[in-house]
Design a protein around this motif. Structure first.
Motif, PDB file in Angstrom:
ATOM      1  N   CYS A 158       0.936  -0.978  -0.243  1.00  0.00           N
ATOM      2  CA  CYS A 158       0.046   0.028   0.156  1.00  0.00           C
ATOM      3  C   CYS A 158       1.243   1.073  -0.306  1.00  0.00           C
ATOM      4  O   CYS A 158       1.804   1.105   0.607  1.00  0.00           O
ATOM      5  CB  CYS A 158      -0.681  -0.092   1.449  1.00  0.00           C
ATOM      6  SG  CYS A 158      -1.624   1.622   1.547  1.00  0.00           S
TER       7      CYS A 158
ATOM      8  N   GLY B 130      -2.983   5.490   1.370  1.00  0.00           N
ATOM      9  CA  GLY B 130      -3.562   4.924   2.944  1.00  0.00           C
ATOM     10  C   GLY B 130      -4.555   3.274   1.890  1.00  0.00           C
ATOM     11  O   GLY B 130      -4.202   3.474   0.873  1.00  0.00           O
ATOM     12  N   LEU B 131      -5.442   2.819   2.756  1.00  0.00           N
ATOM     13  CA  LEU B 131      -5.861   1.982   2.756  1.00  0.00           C
ATOM     14  C   LEU B 131      -6.682   1.935   1.484  1.00  0.00           C
ATOM     15  O   LEU B 131      -7.918   2.890   2.241  1.00  0.00           O
ATOM     16  CB  LEU B 131      -6.323   0.558   3.469  1.00  0.00           C
ATOM     17  CG  LEU B 131      -5.269  -0.039   4.360  1.00  0.00           C
ATOM     18  CD1 LEU B 131      -5.468  -1.208   5.427  1.00  0.00           C
ATOM     19  CD2 LEU B 131      -4.514  -0.739   3.532  1.00  0.00           C
TER      20      LEU B 131
ATOM     21  N   GLU C 246     -10.443   1.484  -0.785  1.00  0.00           N
ATOM     22  CA  GLU C 246     -11.894   0.473  -0.644  1.00  0.00           C
ATOM     23  C   GLU C 246     -11.744  -1.056  -1.283  1.00  0.00           C
ATOM     24  O   GLU C 246     -11.524  -1.691  -0.820  1.00  0.00           O
ATOM     25  CB  GLU C 246     -13.380   0.993  -1.648  1.00  0.00           C
ATOM     26  CG  GLU C 246     -14.195   2.454  -0.389  1.00  0.00           C
ATOM     27  CD  GLU C 246     -15.175   2.828  -1.448  1.00  0.00           C
ATOM     28  OE1 GLU C 246     -15.574   1.761  -2.266  1.00  0.00           O
ATOM     29  OE2 GLU C 246     -15.653   3.317  -1.244  1.00  0.00           O
TER      30      GLU C 246
ATOM     31  N   GLU D 150      -9.416  -2.540   1.801  1.00  0.00           N
ATOM     32  CA  GLU D 150     -10.189  -2.898   2.671  1.00  0.00           C
ATOM     33  C   GLU D 150     -11.217  -4.008   2.387  1.00  0.00           C
ATOM     34  O   GLU D 150     -11.251  -5.081   2.889  1.00  0.00           O
ATOM     35  CB  GLU D 150     -11.128  -1.712   3.383  1.00  0.00           C
ATOM     36  CG  GLU D 150     -10.383  -0.610   3.892  1.00  0.00           C
ATOM     37  CD  GLU D 150     -10.846   0.818   3.985  1.00  0.00           C
ATOM     38  OE1 GLU D 150     -12.222   1.077   3.761  1.00  0.00           O
ATOM     39  OE2 GLU D 150     -10.314   1.155   5.015  1.00  0.00           O
TER      40      GLU D 150
ATOM     41  N   GLU E 189     -11.172  -8.188   3.776  1.00  0.00           N
ATOM     42  CA  GLU E 189     -12.705  -8.646   4.525  1.00  0.00           C
ATOM     43  C   GLU E 189     -11.939  -9.827   3.804  1.00  0.00           C
ATOM     44  O   GLU E 189     -12.560 -10.757   4.039  1.00  0.00           O
ATOM     45  CB  GLU E 189     -13.728  -7.701   4.405  1.00  0.00           C
ATOM     46  CG  GLU E 189     -14.858  -7.729   4.778  1.00  0.00           C
ATOM     47  CD  GLU E 189     -14.966  -7.776   6.009  1.00  0.00           C
ATOM     48  OE1 GLU E 189     -15.254  -8.517   6.905  1.00  0.00           O
ATOM     49  OE2 GLU E 189     -14.367  -6.239   6.457  1.00  0.00           O
TER      50      GLU E 189
ATOM     51  N   ILE F  45      -2.207   4.318  11.545  1.00  0.00           N
ATOM     52  CA  ILE F  45      -3.727   4.422  10.672  1.00  0.00           C
ATOM     53  C   ILE F  45      -4.389   3.559  10.499  1.00  0.00           C
ATOM     54  O   ILE F  45      -5.110   1.888  10.424  1.00  0.00           O
ATOM     55  CB  ILE F  45      -4.266   5.624   9.418  1.00  0.00           C
ATOM     56  CG1 ILE F  45      -4.081   6.885  10.301  1.00  0.00           C
ATOM     57  CG2 ILE F  45      -4.547   4.758   8.823  1.00  0.00           C
ATOM     58  CD1 ILE F  45      -3.577   7.944   9.348  1.00  0.00           C
ATOM     59  N   ALA F  46      -2.787   2.888   9.948  1.00  0.00           N
ATOM     60  CA  ALA F  46      -2.443   1.505   8.969  1.00  0.00           C
ATOM     61  C   ALA F  46      -3.232   0.323  10.264  1.00  0.00           C
ATOM     62  O   ALA F  46      -3.584  -0.832   9.693  1.00  0.00           O
ATOM     63  CB  ALA F  46      -1.214   1.143   8.390  1.00  0.00           C
TER      64      ALA F  46
ATOM     65  N   GLN G  88      -6.803   0.128  11.086  1.00  0.00           N
ATOM     66  CA  GLN G  88      -7.227  -1.114   9.592  1.00  0.00           C
ATOM     67  C   GLN G  88      -7.427  -1.889   9.472  1.00  0.00           C
ATOM     68  O   GLN G  88      -7.997  -2.371   9.757  1.00  0.00           O
ATOM     69  CB  GLN G  88      -7.464  -0.105   9.099  1.00  0.00           C
ATOM     70  CG  GLN G  88      -7.537   1.904   8.273  1.00  0.00           C
ATOM     71  CD  GLN G  88      -6.833   2.062   7.052  1.00  0.00           C
ATOM     72  OE1 GLN G  88      -5.846   2.310   6.982  1.00  0.00           O
ATOM     73  NE2 GLN G  88      -8.050   2.793   6.224  1.00  0.00           N
ATOM     74  N   THR G  89      -6.204  -2.517   9.601  1.00  0.00           N
ATOM     75  CA  THR G  89      -5.654  -4.246  10.011  1.00  0.00           C
ATOM     76  C   THR G  89      -6.965  -4.688  10.615  1.00  0.00           C
ATOM     77  O   THR G  89      -6.673  -5.349  10.656  1.00  0.00           O
ATOM     78  CB  THR G  89      -4.588  -4.407   9.812  1.00  0.00           C
ATOM     79  OG1 THR G  89      -3.152  -3.733  10.574  1.00  0.00           O
ATOM     80  CG2 THR G  89      -4.179  -3.868   8.025  1.00  0.00           C
TER      81      THR G  89
END
Length: 236
Positions: free
Chosen positions: A137, A142-143, A145, A148, A152, A185-186, A189-190
């Motif tokens: 990334c 950033g990550l 959609e 993400e 998922e 942030i990462a 998010q992870t």
């Protein structure tokens, strides 16, 4: 009563040079335009995935110390095959790197995007020997959609033991404050995976990532039912 102290020696991780030497053995194994063309392997497989402009090919080439192992197309998103690279010294293969096509590039026709999203999703869900996923990334973006959505897809497998690493590439383009913020942030998010800053240009994070990949590929395999049945009974 004072509990007894363990006399077992501490577990020592191998020198990073071992991990680098192992990665340097990477050699082309095969390419597959469709999942059914992938060989069935009983070896740990580590997949590299990411947006078309995230620096995936450059990162693979830097980690393996080879300039053109992973081909970087002049038109991002045009490479649409899964490329496998064998790893192992003395010509023996003990693990495999999988370079998956980049995704999300605007110039690629929508039909091709959808087809490869399905192929990648099927690969990530069904590839039995998949041991780990490395998601590359660009931290300045950033990550996304799509990133993400990929996380998922693999979440059930992660909960079952699949390893994953988010590699924040091009870290040399960030200030220290920006790098720390992107890292924080990462990690949020992870939610549970490994996150590392990485720069192919400055060789930042190289030792750490190489060691992590070596560790994952060489973890002891869990004993199978057959192994248990063949093991001699323990003495009482």
């Amino acid at each position: 009563m004072t509990p007894p102290t363990s006399t077992a020696p501490p577990v020592r991780r191998p020198d990073p040079k071992i991990a680098h030497g192992w990665l340097h053995t990477a050699r082309f194994l095969t390419t597959a335009p469709q999942l059914e063309h992938l060989p069935a392997l009983d070896l740990p497989e580590i997949a590299f995935v990411g947006r078309s402009n995230a620096g995936k090919s450059t990162s693979i080439n830097t980690l393996t110390q080879q300039k053109r192992l992973a081909f970087a197309s002049k038109t991002p998103g045009r490479t649409q095959s899964i490329n496998l690279f064998a790893l192992g010294k003395q010509g023996e293969t003990d693990a495999v790197l999988a370079d998956l096509p980049g995704y999300g590039y605007a110039a690629v026709p929508r039909e091709a995007k959808l087809r490869w999203q399905r192929v990648m999703a099927n690969y990530l869900v069904t590839r039995e020997n998949l041991k780990a996923v490395v998601l590359l990334c660009d931290p300045r973006l950033g990550l996304t959609e799509l990133d993400e959505a990929l996380l998922e897809i693999i979440r059930p497998r992660v909960e079952a033991g699949l390893k994953f690493l988010v590699l924040l590439t091009k870290a040399d383009k960030l200030s220290r404050a920006e790098a720390n913020k992107a890292l924080s942030i990462a990690k949020l998010q992870t939610g549970g995976g490994e996150v590392r800053l990485f720069s192919a240009l400055k060789k930042q994070g190289l030792d750490e990532v190489a060691q992590l990949l070596w560790d994952w590929a060489h973890e002891p395999r869990p004993a199978t039912t057959t192994d248990s049945a063949e093991a001699p009974p323990s003495e009482v």
